[in-house]
Design a protein around this motif. Structure first.
Motif, PDB file in Angstrom:
ATOM      1  N   GLU A  64       0.824  -1.209   0.000  1.00  0.00           N
ATOM      2  CA  GLU A  64       0.000   0.000   0.000  1.00  0.00           C
ATOM      3  C   GLU A  64       0.859   1.259   0.000  1.00  0.00           C
ATOM      4  O   GLU A  64       0.457   2.278  -0.555  1.00  0.00           O
ATOM      5  N   ASP A  65       2.058   1.181   0.590  1.00  0.00           N
ATOM      6  CA  ASP A  65       2.928   2.348   0.579  1.00  0.00           C
ATOM      7  C   ASP A  65       3.369   2.686  -0.845  1.00  0.00           C
ATOM      8  O   ASP A  65       3.496   3.861  -1.204  1.00  0.00           O
ATOM      9  N   ARG A  66       3.567   1.666  -1.674  1.00  0.00           N
ATOM     10  CA  ARG A  66       3.934   1.904  -3.072  1.00  0.00           C
ATOM     11  C   ARG A  66       2.774   2.560  -3.822  1.00  0.00           C
ATOM     12  O   ARG A  66       2.981   3.513  -4.577  1.00  0.00           O
ATOM     13  N   ALA A  67       1.568   2.078  -3.595  1.00  0.00           N
ATOM     14  CA  ALA A  67       0.402   2.668  -4.259  1.00  0.00           C
ATOM     15  C   ALA A  67       0.217   4.125  -3.841  1.00  0.00           C
ATOM     16  O   ALA A  67      -0.046   4.990  -4.683  1.00  0.00           O
ATOM     17  N   LEU A  68       0.377   4.409  -2.560  1.00  0.00           N
ATOM     18  CA  LEU A  68       0.242   5.783  -2.082  1.00  0.00           C
ATOM     19  C   LEU A  68       1.337   6.672  -2.661  1.00  0.00           C
ATOM     20  O   LEU A  68       1.075   7.819  -3.045  1.00  0.00           O
ATOM     21  N   ALA A  69       2.555   6.157  -2.746  1.00  0.00           N
ATOM     22  CA  ALA A  69       3.655   6.936  -3.329  1.00  0.00           C
ATOM     23  C   ALA A  69       3.381   7.243  -4.801  1.00  0.00           C
ATOM     24  O   ALA A  69       3.663   8.357  -5.274  1.00  0.00           O
ATOM     25  N   ILE A  70       2.843   6.281  -5.526  1.00  0.00           N
ATOM     26  CA  ILE A  70       2.504   6.508  -6.934  1.00  0.00           C
ATOM     27  C   ILE A  70       1.427   7.584  -7.045  1.00  0.00           C
ATOM     28  O   ILE A  70       1.526   8.504  -7.867  1.00  0.00           O
ATOM     29  N   LEU A  71       0.397   7.493  -6.203  1.00  0.00           N
ATOM     30  CA  LEU A  71      -0.670   8.496  -6.219  1.00  0.00           C
ATOM     31  C   LEU A  71      -0.140   9.876  -5.858  1.00  0.00           C
ATOM     32  O   LEU A  71      -0.452  10.867  -6.537  1.00  0.00           O
ATOM     33  N   MET A  72       0.662   9.968  -4.810  1.00  0.00           N
ATOM     34  CA  MET A  72       1.177  11.271  -4.397  1.00  0.00           C
ATOM     35  C   MET A  72       2.119  11.841  -5.457  1.00  0.00           C
ATOM     36  O   MET A  72       2.121  13.052  -5.702  1.00  0.00           O
ATOM     37  N   GLY A  73       2.896  10.991  -6.102  1.00  0.00           N
ATOM     38  CA  GLY A  73       3.744  11.463  -7.199  1.00  0.00           C
ATOM     39  C   GLY A  73       2.918  12.029  -8.335  1.00  0.00           C
ATOM     40  O   GLY A  73       3.243  13.083  -8.893  1.00  0.00           O
ATOM     41  N   ALA A  74       1.824  11.351  -8.675  1.00  0.00           N
ATOM     42  CA  ALA A  74       0.938  11.848  -9.737  1.00  0.00           C
ATOM     43  C   ALA A  74       0.311  13.179  -9.329  1.00  0.00           C
ATOM     44  O   ALA A  74       0.219  14.100 -10.152  1.00  0.00           O
ATOM     45  N   CYS A  75      -0.088  13.300  -8.071  1.00  0.00           N
ATOM     46  CA  CYS A  75      -0.703  14.550  -7.609  1.00  0.00           C
ATOM     47  C   CYS A  75       0.313  15.697  -7.597  1.00  0.00           C
ATOM     48  O   CYS A  75      -0.029  16.836  -7.942  1.00  0.00           O
ATOM     49  N   VAL A  76       1.551  15.416  -7.225  1.00  0.00           N
ATOM     50  CA  VAL A  76       2.589  16.454  -7.255  1.00  0.00           C
ATOM     51  C   VAL A  76       2.825  16.917  -8.691  1.00  0.00           C
ATOM     52  O   VAL A  76       2.937  18.119  -8.957  1.00  0.00           O
ATOM     53  N   VAL A  77       2.891  15.983  -9.622  1.00  0.00           N
ATOM     54  CA  VAL A  77       3.086  16.364 -11.027  1.00  0.00           C
ATOM     55  C   VAL A  77       1.895  17.182 -11.531  1.00  0.00           C
ATOM     56  O   VAL A  77       2.068  18.165 -12.246  1.00  0.00           O
ATOM     57  N   MET A  78       0.672  16.795 -11.137  1.00  0.00           N
ATOM     58  CA  MET A  78      -0.504  17.570 -11.547  1.00  0.00           C
ATOM     59  C   MET A  78      -0.483  18.972 -10.939  1.00  0.00           C
ATOM     60  O   MET A  78      -0.914  19.930 -11.575  1.00  0.00           O
ATOM     61  N   PHE A  79       0.039  19.102  -9.721  1.00  0.00           N
ATOM     62  CA  PHE A  79       0.177  20.422  -9.115  1.00  0.00           C
ATOM     63  C   PHE A  79       1.182  21.264  -9.892  1.00  0.00           C
ATOM     64  O   PHE A  79       0.920  22.423 -10.222  1.00  0.00           O
ATOM     65  N   ILE A  80       2.313  20.674 -10.214  1.00  0.00           N
ATOM     66  CA  ILE A  80       3.336  21.392 -10.980  1.00  0.00           C
ATOM     67  C   ILE A  80       2.812  21.770 -12.359  1.00  0.00           C
ATOM     68  O   ILE A  80       3.108  22.856 -12.877  1.00  0.00           O
ATOM     69  N   ALA A  81       2.005  20.904 -12.957  1.00  0.00           N
ATOM     70  CA  ALA A  81       1.452  21.172 -14.288  1.00  0.00           C
ATOM     71  C   ALA A  81       0.552  22.407 -14.289  1.00  0.00           C
ATOM     72  O   ALA A  81       0.363  23.025 -15.336  1.00  0.00           O
ATOM     73  N   GLN A  82       0.013  22.781 -13.155  1.00  0.00           N
ATOM     74  CA  GLN A  82      -0.869  23.946 -13.085  1.00  0.00           C
ATOM     75  C   GLN A  82      -0.118  25.267 -12.999  1.00  0.00           C
ATOM     76  O   GLN A  82      -0.711  26.329 -13.217  1.00  0.00           O
ATOM     77  N   TRP A  83       1.164  25.250 -12.687  1.00  0.00           N
ATOM     78  CA  TRP A  83       1.903  26.481 -12.469  1.00  0.00           C
ATOM     79  C   TRP A  83       1.857  27.452 -13.638  1.00  0.00           C
ATOM     80  O   TRP A  83       1.611  28.653 -13.431  1.00  0.00           O
TER      81      TRP A  83
END
Length: 162
Positions: free
Chosen positions: A28-47
């Motif tokens: 589950e830690d791997r799944a959460l890390a993948i999700l958080m990585g995707a969310c960080v990239v989506m945040f950066i994409a909004q800049w």
């Protein structure tokens, strides 16, 4: 494999990458890390879009970025966990064989694998603005995301993970 290698491989064959991720074991830690990585990239994409909007509409950029941070890093992961749960229940209703972890991993990986297109979407939104170009890039991102997600769900719920 490296994360970037897996993302590139997903564009060639998303099912094979999903099988490889599932073969690594239930973490589950791997799944959460993948999700958080995707969310960080989506945040950066909004800049770029946020900077454009702040400049053109005379808004406070820090306030805009704070709202985007709250939405993408803190609220969106909860929404994706809920969505993955609902889709898993729907798949089970129609005879799916997979578990909830596999359903979550399929969604989270699809988000991360499609994140390069989300970055492109953010650049187009920031430099070009509204128009046909933004719509086309958004459509390409959505189609790629759905392709990755559906391919992952097929691997998980058809018992192809072994």
């Amino acid at each position: 494999m490296a994360l970037t290698t897996d993302i590139a491989a997903t564009y060639r064959g998303p099912g094979a990458v999903m099988r490889r991720l599932l073969a690594l074991g239930r973490r589950e830690d791997r799944a959460l890390a993948i999700l958080m990585g995707a969310c960080v990239v989506m945040f950066i994409a909004q800049w770029p879009r946020l900077a454009r909007d702040a400049h053109l509409q005379d808004l406070n950029l820090q306030m805009e970025m704070g709202g985007a941070l709250l939405g993408t890093i803190f609220i969106l992961p909860l929404v994706f966990y809920g969505l993955a749960g609902l889709v898993h229940l729907g798949m089970k209703l129609f005879g799916g064989l997979g578990d909830a972890y596999g359903s979550r991993l399929a969604l989270f990986w699809a988000l991360l694998a499609a994140s390069p297109l989300a970055l492109l979407y953010g650049l187009v939104a920031g430099f070009v603005g509204q128009g046909a170009q933004l719509t086309i890039v958004g459509l390409v991102w959505f189609v790629a995301f759905m392709w990755f997600w559906i391919s992952g769900l097929r691997v998980v719920h058809r018992g192809q993970a072994a």
